[in-house]
Write a protein that holds these residues in place. Sequence first.
Motif, PDB file in Angstrom:
ATOM      1  N   GLU A 130      35.414  37.512  70.456  1.00 20.29           N
ATOM      2  CA  GLU A 130      34.828  38.708  71.091  1.00 20.29           C
ATOM      3  C   GLU A 130      35.872  39.554  71.802  1.00 20.29           C
ATOM      4  O   GLU A 130      35.688  40.739  71.995  1.00 20.29           O
ATOM      5  CB  GLU A 130      33.749  38.283  72.092  1.00 20.29           C
ATOM      6  N   GLN A 131      36.947  38.902  72.217  1.00 21.29           N
ATOM      7  CA  GLN A 131      37.953  39.601  73.029  1.00 21.29           C
ATOM      8  C   GLN A 131      39.341  39.305  72.443  1.00 21.29           C
ATOM      9  O   GLN A 131      40.126  38.571  73.043  1.00 21.29           O
ATOM     10  CB  GLN A 131      37.839  39.069  74.471  1.00 21.29           C
ATOM     11  N   PRO A 132      39.607  39.821  71.237  1.00 20.66           N
ATOM     12  CA  PRO A 132      40.838  39.386  70.546  1.00 20.66           C
ATOM     13  C   PRO A 132      42.127  39.941  71.149  1.00 20.66           C
ATOM     14  O   PRO A 132      43.189  39.363  70.936  1.00 20.66           O
ATOM     15  CB  PRO A 132      40.650  39.897  69.117  1.00 20.66           C
ATOM     16  N   ASP A 133      42.035  41.031  71.911  1.00 15.16           N
ATOM     17  CA  ASP A 133      43.256  41.592  72.506  1.00 15.16           C
ATOM     18  C   ASP A 133      43.235  41.339  74.016  1.00 15.16           C
ATOM     19  O   ASP A 133      42.447  41.934  74.741  1.00 15.16           O
ATOM     20  CB  ASP A 133      43.321  43.099  72.212  1.00 15.16           C
ATOM     21  N   LEU A 134      44.104  40.469  74.482  1.00 12.65           N
ATOM     22  CA  LEU A 134      44.096  40.096  75.907  1.00 12.65           C
ATOM     23  C   LEU A 134      45.291  40.674  76.661  1.00 12.65           C
ATOM     24  O   LEU A 134      45.611  40.218  77.753  1.00 12.65           O
ATOM     25  CB  LEU A 134      44.046  38.573  76.051  1.00 12.65           C
ATOM     26  N   LYS A 135      45.929  41.650  76.047  1.00 11.58           N
ATOM     27  CA  LYS A 135      47.050  42.295  76.742  1.00 11.58           C
ATOM     28  C   LYS A 135      46.535  42.883  78.070  1.00 11.58           C
ATOM     29  O   LYS A 135      45.514  43.563  78.089  1.00 11.58           O
ATOM     30  CB  LYS A 135      47.607  43.421  75.859  1.00 11.58           C
ATOM     31  N   SER A 136      47.194  42.526  79.143  1.00  8.54           N
ATOM     32  CA  SER A 136      46.889  42.968  80.512  1.00  8.54           C
ATOM     33  C   SER A 136      45.589  42.381  81.084  1.00  8.54           C
ATOM     34  O   SER A 136      45.096  42.842  82.104  1.00  8.54           O
ATOM     35  CB  SER A 136      46.917  44.494  80.656  1.00  8.54           C
ATOM     36  N   TRP A 137      45.022  41.353  80.451  1.00  6.47           N
ATOM     37  CA  TRP A 137      43.865  40.655  81.028  1.00  6.47           C
ATOM     38  C   TRP A 137      44.364  39.492  81.903  1.00  6.47           C
ATOM     39  O   TRP A 137      45.459  38.966  81.707  1.00  6.47           O
ATOM     40  CB  TRP A 137      42.952  40.098  79.931  1.00  6.47           C
ATOM     41  N   PHE A 146      47.699  33.361  75.144  1.00 10.79           N
ATOM     42  CA  PHE A 146      49.074  33.867  75.128  1.00 10.79           C
ATOM     43  C   PHE A 146      49.346  34.617  73.817  1.00 10.79           C
ATOM     44  O   PHE A 146      49.893  35.722  73.810  1.00 10.79           O
ATOM     45  CB  PHE A 146      50.049  32.704  75.322  1.00 10.79           C
ATOM     46  N   LEU A 147      48.914  33.999  72.706  1.00 15.55           N
ATOM     47  CA  LEU A 147      49.129  34.639  71.395  1.00 15.55           C
ATOM     48  C   LEU A 147      48.330  35.941  71.280  1.00 15.55           C
ATOM     49  O   LEU A 147      48.688  36.840  70.529  1.00 15.55           O
ATOM     50  CB  LEU A 147      48.752  33.685  70.259  1.00 15.55           C
ATOM     51  N   ALA A 148      47.229  36.033  72.044  1.00 13.38           N
ATOM     52  CA  ALA A 148      46.412  37.261  72.015  1.00 13.38           C
ATOM     53  C   ALA A 148      46.947  38.318  72.980  1.00 13.38           C
ATOM     54  O   ALA A 148      46.283  39.328  73.223  1.00 13.38           O
ATOM     55  CB  ALA A 148      44.958  36.927  72.349  1.00 13.38           C
ATOM     56  N   GLY A 149      48.093  38.055  73.594  1.00 13.09           N
ATOM     57  CA  GLY A 149      48.744  39.109  74.378  1.00 13.09           C
ATOM     58  C   GLY A 149      48.743  38.898  75.876  1.00 13.09           C
ATOM     59  O   GLY A 149      49.345  39.683  76.610  1.00 13.09           O
TER      60      GLY A 149
END
Length: 325
Positions: free
Chosen positions: A279-286, A305-308
């Motif tokens: 549901e939340q594949p991009d975790l950059k800045s989360w 980590f791999l998701a950003g």
Amino acid sequence: MTHIKYKTDSFPLGENQSVLDCLTGHGVPVPFSCRSGACQTCLMQATRGTPPEEAQRGLKDSLKLQNYFLACVCHPREDLEVALPSDDSQASVPATVRGLKLLNDEIMQVVLQPHAPIEYRPGQFINLFRTQALGRSYSIASVPEEDEDIHLHVRRLPQGRVSGWVHDELRTGKTVQVRGPAGDCFYVPGRAEQGLLLIGTGSGLAPLYGIIRDALRQGHSGPIRLFHGSRDRRGLYLMGELNDLVREYTNFDYVRCLSGPDVPHGYAGGRAHDVALQEQPDLKSWRIFLCGHPDMVNAAKRKAFLAGASMKDIYADAFNVSQST
Ligand SMILES: Cc1cc2nc3c(=O)[nH]c(=O)nc-3n(C[C@H](O)[C@H](O)[C@H](O)COP(=O)(O)OP(=O)(O)OC[C@H]3O[C@@H](n4cnc5c(N)ncnc54)[C@H](O)[C@@H]3O)c2cc1C
Ligand code: FES
């Protein structure tokens, strides 16, 4: 050769041996759980000699100044005379059990009123002692600004020495010893618009429930997404309370995940961290919080980590269980 003196006995410390292994090898009843410096169950005090710095990592300054140290990661280069913290030392605090309530078939809410104030952040953990030699870590689900007492969620493990005692023997009104708090899995104010992703399995909801309410209370405005997982519906709990928060705060949402074969309408099928990452594949800045089963925590950490997500934004408490007596 370095020696460890305990009461009237002096024991030679083997090469690469920790103070914990040395003492328990000679029958001294030092409590322990994680054996890796994380849970602080094996706290001891050096009454003569100086414990190495690395054996004091994570301890409060007041404890460091009094030469407390963690025996499982203590490899001294000089002789030490050591003692277990007594019940009336500053290291532990008596607390009255104010309430016990089953939250589901296997998780007990324990409400504790410490006899002296314990300053904590929701999501940290305390150590609860059944005896002086047997203690375990439990995460704090309460929020000091909202709840009068300290709330823990204790999941019963088969033959669990402390969790079984909590479920079967502990009674309201009884006094227990607690130590802490410790741990850095909690909400730090700032970056209020950042997304918060929280993933927990079983009683891993305890710290997350505290962290979520703390973040909302402090005006966190970014999305706050909770994924709570279990094999089946019986393992989930606090659904009413969490749905109330969903109604009250538009930036909070909650997904119930079931990894077993039976997935009724309203639940997501799959392991909590797999569902969350889909549901939340991009975790950059989360900012990420992971609590519960160690396998989930380790797998989710890697995936986040791999998701950003940046490693400094990943807070995790793996509920490691003691591996031997
Ligand atoms: C930082 C931290 C925070 C924690 N917070 C919580 C919390 O909030 N709530 C909570 O319930 N626990 C929490 N734990 C785990 C808790 O500290 C204890 O390890 C747990 O309650 C088991 O202790 P016990 O004495 O009952 O079991 P033990 O007597 O130590 O072990 C019982 C037996 O169960 C086996 N076992 C291990 N895992 C499982 C499993 N998944 N299912 C069945 N059997 C198993 C073990 O191999 C062992 O033989 C936390 C742990 C850590 C390190
Ligand atoms: S910190 Fe030593 S046993 Fe956990």
